[in-house]
Each structure stands twice: as structure tokens, then as C-alpha cells.
Design an enzyme around this catalytic site. Structure first.
Site, PDB file in Angstrom:
ATOM      1  N   PRO A  21       0.837  -1.207   0.000  1.00 43.93           N
ATOM      2  CA  PRO A  21       0.000   0.000   0.000  1.00 43.93           C
ATOM      3  C   PRO A  21       0.870   1.253   0.000  1.00 43.93           C
ATOM      4  O   PRO A  21       1.923   1.294   0.646  1.00 43.93           O
ATOM      5  CB  PRO A  21      -0.776  -0.093   1.323  1.00 43.93           C
TER       6      PRO A  21
ATOM      7  N   CYS B 228       0.035   9.237  -0.933  1.00 45.06           N
ATOM      8  CA  CYS B 228       0.762  10.411  -1.414  1.00 45.06           C
ATOM      9  C   CYS B 228       0.130  11.639  -0.779  1.00 45.06           C
ATOM     10  O   CYS B 228      -1.103  11.760  -0.761  1.00 45.06           O
ATOM     11  CB  CYS B 228       0.660  10.492  -2.937  1.00 45.06           C
TER      12      CYS B 228
ATOM     13  N   HIS C 185       8.725   6.623  -6.089  1.00 48.72           N
ATOM     14  CA  HIS C 185       7.536   7.474  -5.964  1.00 48.72           C
ATOM     15  C   HIS C 185       7.904   8.950  -6.208  1.00 48.72           C
ATOM     16  O   HIS C 185       7.231   9.646  -6.976  1.00 48.72           O
ATOM     17  CB  HIS C 185       6.941   7.277  -4.559  1.00 48.72           C
ATOM     18  N   GLU C 186       8.987   9.393  -5.577  1.00 49.85           N
ATOM     19  CA  GLU C 186       9.377  10.811  -5.708  1.00 49.85           C
ATOM     20  C   GLU C 186       9.877  11.123  -7.119  1.00 49.85           C
ATOM     21  O   GLU C 186       9.606  12.194  -7.657  1.00 49.85           O
ATOM     22  CB  GLU C 186      10.439  11.188  -4.664  1.00 49.85           C
TER      23      GLU C 186
HETATM   24 ZN   LIG Z   1       3.653  11.674  -3.651  1.00 58.01          ZN
END
Ligand SMILES: [Zn+2]
Length: 234
Positions: free
Chosen positions: A149, A152, A194-195
Site C-alpha cells: 500500500p 501520497c 515514488h518521488e
Molecule cells: Zn507523492
């Protein structure tokens, strides 16, 4: 119709103010962000939310001559401030309204106490001291995928399972403008992926397992008879 045109022109104005066209000087662009004509300008003290065009643009490289500038160090300082204010683990410059290729990550040891031991282990979480990358590049060093999971701060109040690679290598410049490399695995590799996506205008919702998408407070919505609000401010 008038309203639509008005909204479109505002979006256009906002795109101009938060992205860095190649032909425009960095300093001029940066000064424009701080103009006194409008209030509450980037770099913000909050996370921009999905829908904001700044989250969908391709962020520009920080020009080499400005990597060590006061302007860039102010942006990095603000990113770290917002990262810690919201007690999260990663932030990209577009999330405070700045369309530049800068990310900051920090995974504090104290998070271990907030999670069940099994979760901490299954997600392969480990401490990561504050790490800043300017103009970072990511290469995958282990293509094994793991699904966990993910949330953001720019899609506040929701989460979904997302597949990410097991290990990556980041290379770029550090906060002092010096070339640096970092190998990351497990959860820290996930944070980096993710970044990095944020710098290319991508959000986790673009490649999540849609069947796992949830409102993180759905149970509270039931127990509180719907009297729940998603906070955008801390
Ligand atoms: Zn994010």
C-alpha cells in the site's frame, strides 16, 4: 462558459508561474514566484493536490549555475520543512508548487514504533537519514517487484497498492551541489521511485492496482456518521 474561460486562464497563468521555460532565466523566473502582487505563492507551506497542473508537468533540471544558489537552497529548505511538518517520508519540489527536479527523503527510526513489527518487516523498512537529490537520475538495480500500500500527500486521504522495484540506484547532486550516488532497497527504494515519478508528472494513482484504492478513513466515515474531514493543513 465565462467561468470556464476564467478557470482556463487561471490555469494557464499558474503554469507560467510554476514551470521553468528553457528560454527564461532562472533568476527572473524565481523572482516572479515571490512577486508581492499575489498572495500565497510557491514554494508553498503545504502539499499541492491532484488537479494542480504543477503535479502533471515535466519538472525542469535545476540549471547548473544555480545548483548552489540562495534560491535553490531556499527551495530545498522549504521542502525539508514541509516534509517534517507533515511527518512524511518523501517530497518532490512540484509538491510545494516548484517545477524543478529536486527530491528529499527521510525515513526516521521512530516510524518503527508506529507500525506493527510484521508490517515494518514485510515492507522492508529501514532508517534513511535526510537525503536530498538535485537533478536525480534513477536506475533499477533489482527488477523484482513488490506490491504494497502506498499513499501520497498530494492525493490526500487515499491509498492503494502499487508495484515497485526491489532496488534502485540514485545519482545526481546533493544539497551542497556535489555529485553523489545512493543505492536503495526495500521501502526506501519505493520512496525514491515514488518521488522520481513526481518529477515526470506521474502519480501513484497512474499505476496503482485500482481494486485496492481506498479512502483511508472509510471506517471512521461510518462510525462518525460521515462527520469526517480530510485535513490539508497542519
Ligand atoms: Zn507523492
Amino acid at each position: 462558459m465565462l467561468l470556464k474561460i476564467h478557470i482556463l486562464s487561471r490555469v494557464h497563468e499558474r503554469c507560467l508561474s510554476t514551470s521553468l521555460p528553457a528560454a527564461q532565466s532562472f533568476r527572473k523566473w524565481y523572482q516572479q514566484l515571490w512577486t508581492t502582487e499575489r498572495t500565497n505563492l510557491p514554494p508553498y507551506d503545504h502539499f499541492t493536490q491532484v488537479g494542480d497542473p504543477v503535479l502533471r508537468g515535466h519538472a525542469a533540471d535545476v540549471p547548473t549555475d544555480y545548483v548552489k544558489s540562495k534560491e535553490v537552497s531556499e527551495i530545498v529548505e522549504q521542502m525539508v520543512k514541509v516534509l517534517r511538518k507533515y511527518n512524511c517520508v518523501g517530497i518532490a519540489a512540484p509538491q510545494i508548487g516548484i517545477s524543478l527536479r529536486i527530491i528529499a527523503m527521510e525515513f526516521k527510526q521512530s516510524i518503527q514504533k508506529e507500525l506493527p513489527e510484521a508490517t515494518y518487516k514485510a515492507r522492508r523498512m529501514t532508517e534513511l537519514p535526510l537525503t536530498v537529490f538535485i537533478n536525480p537520475q534513477l536506475s533499477v538495480t533489482n527488477y523484482t517487484k513488490h506490491k504494497h500500500p502506498e499513499g501520497c500527500m498530494s492525493v490526500r486521504g487515499y491509498s492503494a497498492e502499487v508495484e515497485r522495484y526491489e532496488a534502485v540506484k540514485l545519482s545526481g547532486l546533493n544539497q551542497e551541489g556535489l555529485p553523489t550516488e545512493l543505492e536503495l532497497s526495500g521501502w526506501n527504494a519505493r520512496i525514491a521511485q515514488h518521488e522520481m515519478d513526481h518529477l515526470d508528472g506521474k502519480l501513484y494513482i497512474d499505476h496503482m492496482d485500482t481494486s485496492t484504492f481506498i479512502c483511508t478513513c472509510w471506517e471512521t466515515v461510518n462510525t462518525k456518521s460521515g462527520r469526517v474531514e480530510i485535513p490539508f493543513y497542519k
